[in-house]
Write an enzyme that holds these catalytic residues in place. Structure first.
Site, PDB file in Angstrom:
ATOM      1  N   LYS A 117      -0.776  13.890  13.896  1.00  0.00           N
ATOM      2  CA  LYS A 117       0.656  13.555  13.931  1.00  0.00           C
ATOM      3  C   LYS A 117       1.385  14.430  14.949  1.00  0.00           C
ATOM      4  CE  LYS A 117       0.421  11.783   9.264  1.00  0.00           C
ATOM      5  NZ  LYS A 117       0.602  11.991   7.818  1.00  0.00           N
ATOM      6  N   GLN A 172       2.949  16.291   3.697  1.00  0.00           N
ATOM      7  CA  GLN A 172       1.604  15.709   3.717  1.00  0.00           C
ATOM      8  C   GLN A 172       1.008  15.676   2.311  1.00  0.00           C
ATOM      9  OE1 GLN A 172       0.015  14.334   6.486  1.00  0.00           O
ATOM     10  NE2 GLN A 172      -1.494  13.651   4.978  1.00  0.00           N
ATOM     11  N   ASP A 212       8.200   8.677   6.170  1.00  0.00           N
ATOM     12  CA  ASP A 212       6.994   8.106   5.551  1.00  0.00           C
ATOM     13  C   ASP A 212       7.348   6.844   4.757  1.00  0.00           C
ATOM     14  OD1 ASP A 212       4.532   9.212   6.136  1.00  0.00           O
ATOM     15  OD2 ASP A 212       4.729  10.871   4.711  1.00  0.00           O
TER      16      ASP A 212
END
Ligand code: NAP
Length: 298
Positions: free
Chosen positions: A52, A100, A123
């Site tokens: 990422k 995460q 997200d």
């Protein structure tokens, strides 16, 4: 059979995003800024976060990695993590951020997700974004399903009027993908069936699919007898299976038995190089969108 090249599509999208960023910068606007919180040292999570951060550089974004140690002896407290989330929520320099997953077991993932400002939830996991997605309202779409929709569109695979069968009902893949594809509108309008571990005679359902999406996390689970001739097969699975011939000691395996299934398909995604690279791209797209929205609010 045509292979759906996620790597190529992802490279194209990152170039498109980078061009949009340079245009913003030329107009005197800030570069989008994505932050990632990483707790502990899970191998998979380390790799995903590194990818990422790399994608941010490719897109011309700023990125920040916030690391927390957490061991059984000295576990990170949920309050400490929530304080970090709060700080990012209130930092005007951060357009979007991710925490995460998975988190250590003693931390309530839902509490952390719900603490994220939905306007920075790139997200697309916050209930506000999930709800808006269900209603077909503007939102941050969850990255993996958005990547699948994008891959289908870029390969000219229509979804309108098609029977889509999704195997797996997780909150990050199966459910949001079903919500997206059943909407009335472009890149949607499909008749969607979602299967799971309590679905009886699964093969009789999957054989009805024009587009079959496998998102179970069971290597090689979908075999040729479960797929109709000419179907499009999207393999979301990415399970690390031991492989002594690799330097890493493992390889990534999809949920589809590629060898037997591919000859029956009109289109199929490989693993790796299919859905995976698209997921990160969609996170980048969401971050650019977050930066644009922040700009509009000024
Ligand atoms: P998950 O949360 O573990 O959910 C798995 C789903 O599969 C559940 O709904 C489960 O049913 C269903 N399932 C399991 N065994 C089944 C069986 N024998 N028959 C029918 N359904 C079955 O999985 P996930 O997080 O969605 O991930 C799935 C896979 O996609 C994993 O390999 C993951 O690594 C991969 N993934 C890849 C990406 C990417 O970017 N490429 C992103 C996300 C996930 P129940 O609900 O009944 O338990």
């Amino acid at each position: 059979m045509e292979l759906i090249d996620g790597k190529k599509a992802a490279a194209e999208i990152k170039q498109e995003i980078a061009a949009a960023v340079e245009k913003r910068v030329a107009e005197g606007k800030r570069r989008p800024h994505l932050a990632a919180i990483l707790v502990g040292h899970d191998g998979g999570s380390e790799t995903y976060v590194a990818h990422k951060i790399k994608a941010c550089a490719e897109c011309g974004f700023q990125s920040s990695l916030i690391r927390f140690e957490s061991t059984p002896e000295e576990p990170l407290s949920q309050d400490e993590l929530l304080a970090a989330v709060d700080k990012l929520n209130n930092d005007p320099d951060i357009d979007g951020f991710i925490v995460q997953l998975p988190l250590p077991r003693h931390i309530d993932e839902n509490a952390v997700i719900e603490a994220i400002n939905p306007e920075k939830d790139v997200d697309g996991f916050h209930p506000v974004n999930v709800g808006r997605q269900s209603l077909g309202l503007p939102c941050f779409h969850s990255a993996t399903p958005a990547g699948i929709v994008e891959l289908l569109a870029r390969n000219g695979i229509a979804t309108s009027g098609k029977r889509v069968v999704i195997v797996g009902r997780s909150n990050i893949v199966g459910k949001p993908l079903a919500a997206m594809l059943m909407q009335k509108g472009d890149r949607a309008n499909a008749t969607v069936t979602v299967c799971h571990s309590a679905t009886p005679d699964l093969a009789s359902v999957t054989r009805q699919a024009d587009i079959l999406v496998a998102a179970l996390g069971r290597p090689g689970f979908v075999t040729a007898d479960m797929v109709a001739d000419g179907a499009t097969v999207i393999d979301v699975g990415t399970t690390r299976v031991p492989d002594a011939s690799r330097k890493t000691g493992f390889r990534l395996s999809g949920d589809v038995d590629f060898e037997s299934v591919a000859p029956k398909c009109s289109f199929i995604t490989p693993v790796p190089g299919g859905v995976g690279p698209m997921t990160i791209c969609m996170l980048m797209k969401n971050t650019l969108l977050a930066a644009e929205r922040a700009e509009e609010k000024k």
